[in-house]
Design an enzyme around this catalytic site. Structure first.
Site, PDB file in Angstrom:
ATOM      1  N   ASP A 178      31.505 -41.014  34.153  1.00 47.89           N
ATOM      2  CA  ASP A 178      31.605 -39.639  33.668  1.00 47.89           C
ATOM      3  C   ASP A 178      32.169 -39.519  32.254  1.00 47.89           C
ATOM      4  OD1 ASP A 178      30.638 -38.818  36.120  1.00 47.89           O
ATOM      5  OD2 ASP A 178      32.646 -38.604  36.989  1.00 47.89           O
ATOM      6  N   ASP A 202      35.160 -36.624  30.306  1.00 47.64           N
ATOM      7  CA  ASP A 202      35.595 -36.185  31.634  1.00 47.64           C
ATOM      8  C   ASP A 202      37.115 -36.089  31.705  1.00 47.64           C
ATOM      9  OD1 ASP A 202      35.104 -35.410  34.346  1.00 47.64           O
ATOM     10  OD2 ASP A 202      35.814 -37.383  34.952  1.00 47.64           O
ATOM     11  N   ASP A 206      41.535 -41.837  35.794  1.00 45.61           N
ATOM     12  CA  ASP A 206      41.038 -41.584  37.149  1.00 45.61           C
ATOM     13  C   ASP A 206      41.495 -42.726  38.044  1.00 45.61           C
ATOM     14  OD1 ASP A 206      39.597 -39.269  36.749  1.00 45.61           O
ATOM     15  OD2 ASP A 206      37.753 -40.080  37.613  1.00 45.61           O
ATOM     16  N   ARG A 258      45.610 -30.931  35.639  1.00 49.08           N
ATOM     17  CA  ARG A 258      45.652 -32.268  36.246  1.00 49.08           C
ATOM     18  C   ARG A 258      46.630 -33.214  35.546  1.00 49.08           C
ATOM     19  NH1 ARG A 258      39.344 -33.611  37.855  1.00 49.08           N
ATOM     20  NH2 ARG A 258      38.978 -31.612  38.884  1.00 49.08           N
TER      21      ARG A 258
END
Ligand code: NAG
Length: 378
Positions: A178, A202, A206, A258
């Site tokens: 991504d 993105d 992650d 986030r």
């Protein structure tokens, strides 16, 4: 006469750097930095860093020793399928066993495809300026014992399914990427320290698909919508075992959400500096446990967004604890009331002392890539 003077001056300056700065600046350092940054010989004793990690990653002692290959990147080019010797991709995939990667000089590496990292790899950008950008960017897939230190990773772009050179010189197929700065997929024992991460398609980090034993420390995250995702998706139950420590990081300016967002697992988020947010700072779904401890939250000026947390899903399953956090500019934290407080239960090598939130701005003031190119002390 002039030469003698300037020589004396240089010598005096040298003495000042050597004697004054370590003791004075060491006091301002957090427990990780204090462990190695005062050593003027850090360039020749780089592996000392491995013993400085704390949190769920533990100590990186498996990355050091006599059998470690010291590899220097001298070529910024990138060939995803047959990496040339001297390039970063060669160092992270073609070398058998343990490798400690440094860089000959400052460089920008534009990845042509995502870069896979083998187990027992340390990438050490201390002392020079390394920018990594392009497609990908870094991918840790089913690998363990990895150190990522001192890199600027930014403007990472998405990549449709492709093939790239992987660990042990095996070409492997990759799914869609991504466009994250660092993506961990089924990875264990990964330490991400002192990197500067921004403006990726993105997210910046992650941590997914059963990854665990991760410490994310001393990084500077800025100019990003989705900063850090811990836990793959709501249906991925393996992430219940995920354990991540997020410490001494600087979030902002211009981060939206986030920081992190957690699914299923457990995150200890301590001693971080939050320089505003847009939607929220810390959030989650699928009953994660989050212990927010002694962070310094400065809410954005926008009246509607003072709340630190965000939740999705059923009521009552939330374990969002806040202990010793400092809230500025009207920041609020909607915490789970109750006893217990979701302790990290660190073992001896993972354990560290969380400091008072009042010191957090000072202890995170050198987060991101350190500037240690000119002075002896990093
Ligand atoms: C992960 O951490 C746990 C303790 O939190 C420890 O028991 C385990 O050995 C660690 N695993 C790895 C791969 O480091």
């Amino acid at each position: 006469m002039a030469t003698t003077l300037s020589c004396c001056f240089t010598l005096a300056l040298f003495m000042v750097i050597l004697m004054a700065s370590p003791s004075s600046s060491l006091a301002n350092m957090n427990v990780i930095d204090k462990c190695w940054r005062g050593n003027p010989l850090w360039r020749s004793q780089r592996q000392q860093l491995a013993k400085c990690s704390v949190g769920f990653v533990g100590k990186m002692i498996n990355n050091i020793g006599k059998n470690v290959v010291k590899y220097k990147v001298i070529d910024p080019s990138d060939d995803p399928l047959s990496p040339k010797s001297g390039t970063l991709r060669y160092g992270t995939t073609m070398i058998k066993g343990k490798v400690w990667i440094t860089f000959k000089n400052s460089m920008t590496i534009t990845l042509q495809r995502p870069l896979l990292l083998s187990s027992f790899t340390a990438i050490d950008g201390r002392g020079i300026d390394v920018h990594i950008t392009g497609t990908g960017c870094l991918l840790v897939y089913q690998a363990t014992n990895i150190i990522i230190h001192g890199l600027r990773i930014h403007h990472c772009k998405a990549q449709p399914p492709s093939t790239v050179m992987g660990p042990n010189a095996k070409v492997i197929p990759l799914g869609q990427m991504d466009g994250d700065a660092i993506r961990l997929v089924t990875a264990r024992k990964v330490w991400i320290d002192h990197n500067t991460l921004y403006e990726c398609q993105d997210g910046l980090i992650d941590v997914t698909r059963g990854s665990t034993n991760i410490t994310v420390s001393n990084n500077w995250f800025r100019n990003q919508d989705k900063v850090m995702l811990l836990g793959h998706d709501d249906g991925h139950l393996r992430d219940k075992n995920m354990k991540v420590t997020v410490i001494f990081n600087h979030f902002g300016p211009n981060c939206n959400q986030r920081m992190p967002r957690v699914r299923h697992g457990y995150a200890h988020v301590a001693n971080n500096f939050y320089q505003g947010w847009e939607q929220y700072a810390i959030g989650g779904s699928m009953s994660p446990s989050i212990k927010s401890e002694a962070n310094f939250f400065v809410a954005p000026n926008d009246v509607g967004n003072k709340e630190v947390t965000w939740r999705k899903g059923e009521k009552g399953l939330w374990k969002f604890y806040s202990v010793g956090d400092v809230f500025k500019n009207g920041a609020s934290f909607n915490k789970q009331t109750g006893v217990g407080g979701a302790k990290p239960n660190y073992n001896q090598e993972q354990n560290f002392k969380v400091v008072d939130a009042g010191s957090v701005k000072k202890l995170t003031s050198e987060s991101g890539v350190l500037r240690c190119s000119r002075s002896l002390i990093c």
